[in-house]
Design an enzyme around this catalytic site. Structure first.
Site, PDB file in Angstrom:
ATOM      1  N   ASP A  82      -7.345   2.347  -8.497  1.00  0.00           N
ATOM      2  CA  ASP A  82      -7.687   3.704  -8.933  1.00  0.00           C
ATOM      3  C   ASP A  82      -8.000   3.684 -10.425  1.00  0.00           C
ATOM      4  O   ASP A  82      -7.157   3.274 -11.236  1.00  0.00           O
ATOM      5  CB  ASP A  82      -6.496   4.627  -8.655  1.00  0.00           C
ATOM      6  CG  ASP A  82      -6.818   6.092  -8.895  1.00  0.00           C
ATOM      7  OD1 ASP A  82      -7.825   6.375  -9.575  1.00  0.00           O
ATOM      8  OD2 ASP A  82      -6.064   6.947  -8.405  1.00  0.00           O
ATOM      9  N   GLU A 133     -12.876  -3.217   1.863  1.00  0.00           N
ATOM     10  CA  GLU A 133     -13.696  -2.085   2.280  1.00  0.00           C
ATOM     11  C   GLU A 133     -14.431  -1.475   1.085  1.00  0.00           C
ATOM     12  O   GLU A 133     -15.596  -1.108   1.165  1.00  0.00           O
ATOM     13  CB  GLU A 133     -12.819  -1.018   2.948  1.00  0.00           C
ATOM     14  CG  GLU A 133     -12.123  -1.477   4.217  1.00  0.00           C
ATOM     15  CD  GLU A 133     -13.107  -1.718   5.340  1.00  0.00           C
ATOM     16  OE1 GLU A 133     -14.156  -1.058   5.364  1.00  0.00           O
ATOM     17  OE2 GLU A 133     -12.820  -2.576   6.200  1.00  0.00           O
ATOM     18  N   GLU A 134     -13.718  -1.372  -0.034  1.00  0.00           N
ATOM     19  CA  GLU A 134     -14.326  -0.803  -1.226  1.00  0.00           C
ATOM     20  C   GLU A 134     -15.461  -1.697  -1.733  1.00  0.00           C
ATOM     21  O   GLU A 134     -16.517  -1.210  -2.164  1.00  0.00           O
ATOM     22  CB  GLU A 134     -13.269  -0.618  -2.321  1.00  0.00           C
ATOM     23  CG  GLU A 134     -13.725   0.202  -3.506  1.00  0.00           C
ATOM     24  CD  GLU A 134     -14.001   1.651  -3.182  1.00  0.00           C
ATOM     25  OE1 GLU A 134     -14.808   2.276  -3.897  1.00  0.00           O
ATOM     26  OE2 GLU A 134     -13.414   2.156  -2.197  1.00  0.00           O
ATOM     27  N   ASN A 187       5.582   0.930  -3.598  1.00  0.00           N
ATOM     28  CA  ASN A 187       5.021   1.288  -4.894  1.00  0.00           C
ATOM     29  C   ASN A 187       5.268   0.124  -5.849  1.00  0.00           C
ATOM     30  O   ASN A 187       6.372  -0.027  -6.385  1.00  0.00           O
ATOM     31  CB  ASN A 187       5.666   2.570  -5.416  1.00  0.00           C
ATOM     32  CG  ASN A 187       5.014   3.089  -6.688  1.00  0.00           C
ATOM     33  OD1 ASN A 187       4.278   2.368  -7.352  1.00  0.00           O
ATOM     34  ND2 ASN A 187       5.280   4.338  -7.019  1.00  0.00           N
ATOM     35  N   ALA A 188       4.250  -0.690  -6.067  1.00  0.00           N
ATOM     36  CA  ALA A 188       4.398  -1.884  -6.907  1.00  0.00           C
ATOM     37  C   ALA A 188       4.684  -1.525  -8.359  1.00  0.00           C
ATOM     38  O   ALA A 188       5.244  -2.340  -9.105  1.00  0.00           O
ATOM     39  CB  ALA A 188       3.136  -2.736  -6.821  1.00  0.00           C
ATOM     40  N   GLU A 210       0.859  -1.189   0.000  1.00  0.00           N
ATOM     41  CA  GLU A 210       0.000   0.000   0.000  1.00  0.00           C
ATOM     42  C   GLU A 210       0.893   1.235   0.000  1.00  0.00           C
ATOM     43  O   GLU A 210       1.850   1.318   0.771  1.00  0.00           O
ATOM     44  CB  GLU A 210      -0.910   0.001   1.222  1.00  0.00           C
ATOM     45  CG  GLU A 210      -1.749   1.240   1.397  1.00  0.00           C
ATOM     46  CD  GLU A 210      -2.651   1.546   0.217  1.00  0.00           C
ATOM     47  OE1 GLU A 210      -2.630   2.695  -0.255  1.00  0.00           O
ATOM     48  OE2 GLU A 210      -3.361   0.631  -0.241  1.00  0.00           O
TER      49      GLU A 210
END
Length: 304
Positions: free
Chosen positions: A205, A281-282, A182-183, A147
């Site tokens: 996103d 959660e989303e 940061n993947a 994350e």
């Protein structure tokens, strides 16, 4: 302007000013104090075994209480191209996994044994709902959430610490952890070739504007990196409530020579699809709003 007023403004601008020196709302004050307390506990407990003496000292201080999300406010999305001052290893060989999975890896054992490397990655894990639900389904598999947002990462860390404390002595939730990373930039720094067997991309996103499409988590270039760290037979799981993004991810995966779509029956019978659909959660927010969820899963096939 009086000297008293000038002094007050200086104190407000000072980065070293204490909470008492700055006028802030009561709600903000509570949030900052809560974060400070959690940060101190996190430093002590993040990398310890669940039966360590340090944990015994903290049990009576409320460490078993799940974190309150309202104290971890953060923007919904973060620019993956910004300089976030992230820490990452030079290569997977330099990654100290013992710090993240102390019940599975000894600090003195050196590199992880082949069967105890991280094998499942949740890219953009959000508030960690999927990690928590995957943990009991794969109790002997190490699962990592990545994350990029600071406060969201802190929330997941505190949640895992609390869950481990609540289930002290059982070993539950000792196979999951989260890292701020940061993947899109550093995935090969963490994982060896063919190390992973499952990768999840849950409600990423959408970057609606066309000029922002390059920031989407699924692109031709990134898929080649995912194919590198994913073993043959491994699966990429994608889910979104945005049809345009779903079609984008699906088209790019369809076009890539190292992935093939799972059949409808395979997706239906895959327990990870069921968990992914309802755990995040989303995903729960989409359900409350009676929205749609679009799922596509792809298998890594042998190199051509």
């Amino acid at each position: 302007m009086s000297s008293d007023i000038q002094e007050t403004k200086k104190r407000k601008r000072s980065n070293t000013a204490s909470l008492d020196d700055i006028y802030i709302s009561e709600e903000t004050r509570k949030r900052l104090l809560y974060r400070k307390e959690k940060e101190q506990k996190r430093k002590v407990l993040k990398h310890v075994r669940i039966d360590d003496k340090e944990l015994e000292k903290e049990i009576d201080k409320g460490v078993t209480e799940l974190p309150k999300k309202r104290f971890y406010r953060q923007r919904a999305h973060s620019n993956p191209f910004s300089d976030h001052q992230l820490e990452y290893p030079k290569s997977p060989r330099h990654m100290d996994w013992a710090r993240f999975y102390p019940d599975f890896v000894s600090k003195d054992s050196g590199p992880l044994p082949t069967d105890k490397r991280v094998e499942i990655a949740d890219i953009g894990c959000g508030f960690g709902g999927l990690l928590v639900d995957l943990s009991p389904e794969f109790p002997e598999t190490l699962i990592l959430g990545m994350e990029i947002r600071v406060q969201v990462t802190n929330y997941v860390e505190d949640k895992i610490i609390a869950l481990r404390a609540q289930h002290k002595g059982t070993g539950k939730y000792s196979n999951i952890n989260v890292i701020r990373g940061n993947a899109m930039k550093f995935l090969p720094n963490f994982f060896e070739k063919s190390q992973l067997k499952k990768m999840f991309f849950c409600f990423p996103d959408p970057h609606f504007k066309q000029r922002k499409h390059k920031a989407r988590i699924i692109t031709n270039t990134l898929l080649s990196e995912y194919a590198y760290v994913l073993r043959v037979g491994g699966i990429i799981y994608t889910i979104s409530d945005v049809l345009d993004l779903h079609e984008w991810m699906k088209s790019h995966l369809d076009e890539h020579p190292l992935f093939e779509r799972l059949t409808e029956l395979e997706e239906k019978e895959d327990k990870c699809v069921q968990i992914m659909t309802h755990s995040t959660e989303e995903g729960k927010k989409v359900e409350r709003n009676k929205g749609s969820k679009f799922i596509a899963c792809y298998r890594r096939i042998p190199d051509l």
